[in-house]
Design an enzyme around this catalytic site. Sequence first.
Site, PDB file in Angstrom:
ATOM      1  N   GLY A  13       0.915  -1.246  -0.012  1.00 40.61           N
ATOM      2  CA  GLY A  13      -0.029  -0.179  -0.247  1.00 40.61           C
ATOM      3  C   GLY A  13       0.928   1.415  -0.052  1.00 40.61           C
ATOM      4  CB  SER A  14       4.296   2.021  -1.095  1.00 39.13           C
ATOM      5  OG  SER A  14       4.282   1.852  -2.447  1.00 39.13           O
ATOM      6  CG  HIS A  40       0.649   0.149 -15.941  1.00 38.63           C
ATOM      7  ND1 HIS A  40       0.649  -1.397 -15.645  1.00 38.63           N
ATOM      8  CD2 HIS A  40       1.663  -0.084 -17.211  1.00 38.63           C
ATOM      9  CE1 HIS A  40       1.211  -2.238 -16.531  1.00 38.63           C
ATOM     10  NE2 HIS A  40       1.653  -1.336 -17.272  1.00 38.63           N
ATOM     11  CG  MET A  73      -1.062  -6.899  -7.118  1.00 36.59           C
ATOM     12  SD  MET A  73      -0.772  -5.838  -8.553  1.00 36.59           S
ATOM     13  CE  MET A  73       0.241  -6.792  -9.792  1.00 36.59           C
TER      14      MET A  73
END
Length: 191
Positions: A12-13, A113, A94
Amino acid sequence: MKNIVILISGSGSNMAAIVRAAEQERWSDRLNARVAAVISNKADAQGLAFAKAQGIATAVLDHKAFASREAFDEALMAQIDLFSPSLVVLAGFMRILSPGFVAHYAGRLLNIHPSLLPAFPGLNTHQRAIDAGCKFAGATVHQVTADLDHGPILDQAVVPVLASDTAEILAARVLTQEHLIYPRAVAKFLA
């Protein structure tokens, strides 16, 4: 209040970068916006602990518990819609989303992306850029459409590809830029 729901699958960066920007840039005052919830498809996603520590609602919906992608996406939509989102942000989520999910959030679904789209959609972007001899790589924030990694581009960042780069080294360099452009793109989108 414009509610933002962020979907994660791991550390979760990018989510944390958005949460920090929302706080530091006073999005609640300036944009009438807040991160209302963080939802993961993995119970062990490290980003959930960060979100909880910030007082943000969290939820887990394990995709493996559903018979189909569509069934998972239906349940995920129901969970997201509890927060009446103005914006749904994919931050390392993902999962390939079903057309019904994408249509449900059309015009309010963003993704980041790790390539300079339209180059290298899909997976293994950093190794593919190195293998292709690219001199530059980067990241793209885009609106999500039914075509994987092909929605309208909102922001991009460029980094050099160095002769000594491995996919991991290049990924780390790109990630530092993701943390800058994703919050900026979200803020612009909500302004």
